[in-house]
Enzyme design. Structure first.
Site, PDB file in Angstrom:
ATOM      1  N   SER A  49      -2.596  -7.592   3.172  1.00 11.60           N
ATOM      2  CA  SER A  49      -2.845  -7.434   4.612  1.00 11.60           C
ATOM      3  C   SER A  49      -3.139  -8.796   5.245  1.00 11.60           C
ATOM      4  CB  SER A  49      -4.033  -6.498   4.845  1.00 11.60           C
ATOM      5  OG  SER A  49      -3.772  -5.226   4.336  1.00 11.60           O
TER       6      SER A  49
ATOM      7  N   LYS B 112     -16.526  -7.307   6.838  1.00 17.23           N
ATOM      8  CA  LYS B 112     -15.200  -7.910   6.649  1.00 17.23           C
ATOM      9  C   LYS B 112     -14.534  -8.323   7.969  1.00 17.23           C
ATOM     10  CE  LYS B 112     -13.041  -7.057   2.259  1.00 17.23           C
ATOM     11  NZ  LYS B 112     -11.808  -6.637   1.607  1.00 17.23           N
TER      12      LYS B 112
ATOM     13  N   HIS C 227       0.842  -1.204   0.000  1.00 13.76           N
ATOM     14  CA  HIS C 227       0.000   0.000   0.000  1.00 13.76           C
ATOM     15  C   HIS C 227       0.877   1.254   0.000  1.00 13.76           C
ATOM     16  CE1 HIS C 227      -3.021  -2.668   2.337  1.00 13.76           C
ATOM     17  NE2 HIS C 227      -3.572  -2.451   1.168  1.00 13.76           N
TER      18      HIS C 227
ATOM     19  N   ARG D 180      -2.102  -6.385  -8.404  1.00 15.30           N
ATOM     20  CA  ARG D 180      -0.995  -7.317  -8.149  1.00 15.30           C
ATOM     21  C   ARG D 180      -0.993  -8.490  -9.108  1.00 15.30           C
ATOM     22  NH1 ARG D 180      -2.872  -7.807  -2.078  1.00 15.30           N
ATOM     23  NH2 ARG D 180      -4.743  -7.399  -3.288  1.00 15.30           N
TER      24      ARG D 180
HETATM   25  P1  ADP Z   1      -9.708  -3.917  -0.504  1.00 15.93           P
HETATM   26  O1  ADP Z   1     -10.471  -4.654   0.544  1.00 15.93           O
HETATM   27  O2  ADP Z   1     -10.435  -2.719  -1.053  1.00 15.93           O
HETATM   28  O3  ADP Z   1      -9.099  -4.778  -1.592  1.00 15.93           O
HETATM   29  P2  ADP Z   1      -6.996  -3.623   0.473  1.00 15.93           P
HETATM   30  O4  ADP Z   1      -6.532  -2.835   1.658  1.00 15.93           O
HETATM   31  O5  ADP Z   1      -6.757  -5.084   0.473  1.00 15.93           O
HETATM   32  O6  ADP Z   1      -8.514  -3.246   0.334  1.00 15.93           O
HETATM   33  O7  ADP Z   1      -6.348  -3.028  -0.854  1.00 15.93           O
HETATM   34  C1  ADP Z   1      -6.526  -1.679  -1.227  1.00 15.93           C
HETATM   35  C2  ADP Z   1      -5.928  -1.464  -2.602  1.00 15.93           C
HETATM   36  O8  ADP Z   1      -4.515  -1.657  -2.538  1.00 15.93           O
HETATM   37  C3  ADP Z   1      -6.416  -2.431  -3.683  1.00 15.93           C
HETATM   38  O9  ADP Z   1      -6.484  -1.728  -4.909  1.00 15.93           O
HETATM   39  C4  ADP Z   1      -5.332  -3.482  -3.736  1.00 15.93           C
HETATM   40  O10 ADP Z   1      -5.273  -4.105  -4.999  1.00 15.93           O
HETATM   41  C5  ADP Z   1      -4.110  -2.617  -3.489  1.00 15.93           C
HETATM   42  N1  ADP Z   1      -2.995  -3.386  -2.934  1.00 15.93           N
HETATM   43  C6  ADP Z   1      -2.988  -4.164  -1.842  1.00 15.93           C
HETATM   44  N2  ADP Z   1      -1.778  -4.744  -1.662  1.00 15.93           N
HETATM   45  C7  ADP Z   1      -0.988  -4.317  -2.693  1.00 15.93           C
HETATM   46  C8  ADP Z   1       0.353  -4.575  -3.115  1.00 15.93           C
HETATM   47  N3  ADP Z   1       1.136  -5.418  -2.435  1.00 15.93           N
HETATM   48  N4  ADP Z   1       0.814  -3.972  -4.238  1.00 15.93           N
HETATM   49  C9  ADP Z   1      -0.012  -3.148  -4.937  1.00 15.93           C
HETATM   50  N5  ADP Z   1      -1.292  -2.868  -4.607  1.00 15.93           N
HETATM   51  C10 ADP Z   1      -1.777  -3.438  -3.506  1.00 15.93           C
END
Ligand code: ADP
Length: 171
Positions: free
Chosen positions: A136, A49, A25, A98
């Site tokens: 996460s 969630k 992130h 990703r």
């Molecule tokens: P959500 O529940 O909306 O997917 P996340 O916190 O898991 O929330 O992810 C938020 C955003 O960050 C999403 O667009 C996800 O694809 C992106 N994201 C999460 N981890 C990574 C990573 N390692 N590299 C690039 N983008 C990421």
């Protein structure tokens, strides 16, 4: 000679669960912050969630790890994203990709958001290959079993994870 263009204040929203914020992130936040005047990192308060960290904890961690960046605002939302983006007068939604699996889900989301708010454009940023496996959920799994998360999250998040799992274990 270039003609002078009307200057517009460019606002983007980067929405997500951020439970908790990872280096993946952070990489997207840092890169996106350079492309806009203001980047609003919007934490989804999604009760279904069942997050490990409360909305306030997630926002607090995000504020700590982005404090060195000048144009970041951290906020929470529970409304439809398309409405939230309109309310914030943002022009862009930023999402990270990703994998092909992310792409399929994100395509549906982007199309839905476009239908609900045609004024907002979703832009995708490709993951830094260093973090392509990072999520996460993975970080929580590792921390749960007392594994080393130091390269995966910021020190503040690492400490918060340890505290949270120690509390859960009654330590
Ligand atoms: P959500 O529940 O909306 O997917 P996340 O916190 O898991 O929330 O992810 C938020 C955003 O960050 C999403 O667009 C996800 O694809 C992106 N994201 C999460 N981890 C990574 C990573 N390692 N590299 C690039 N983008 C990421």
């Amino acid at each position: 000679m270039r003609t002078e263009q009307k200057s517009t204040y460019r606002v983007a929203v980067y929405p997500g669960s951020f439970d908790p914020v990872t280096m993946g992130h952070m990489d997207i936040i840092t890169r996106a912050s350079k492309q806009f005047d203001l980047l609003i990192v919007a934490v989804l308060n999604n009760l279904s969630k069942n997050p490990l960290f409360s909305l306030e904890e997630r926002k607090d961690l995000l504020r700590k790890v982005t404090s060195h960046l000048p144009n970041i605002e951290v906020d929470g939302f529970r409304d439809l994203l398309a409405n939230y983006v309109r309310e914030k007068e943002a022009q862009v939604i930023v999402r990270g990709i990703r994998s092909v699996t992310d792409f399929e889900y994100e395509l549906t989301m982007a199309s839905t958001n476009h239908k609900l708010n045609p004024d907002a454009e979703t832009i995708f940023m490709m993951t830094n290959p260093k973090y392509s496996y990072l999520s996460s959920s993975l970080v929580k799994e590792i921390a749960h079993f007392n594994g080393d998360t130091t390269d995966l999250v910021s020190p503040e998040v690492d400490a918060a994870l340890r505290k949270k799992f120690n509390e859960k274990a009654g330590l």
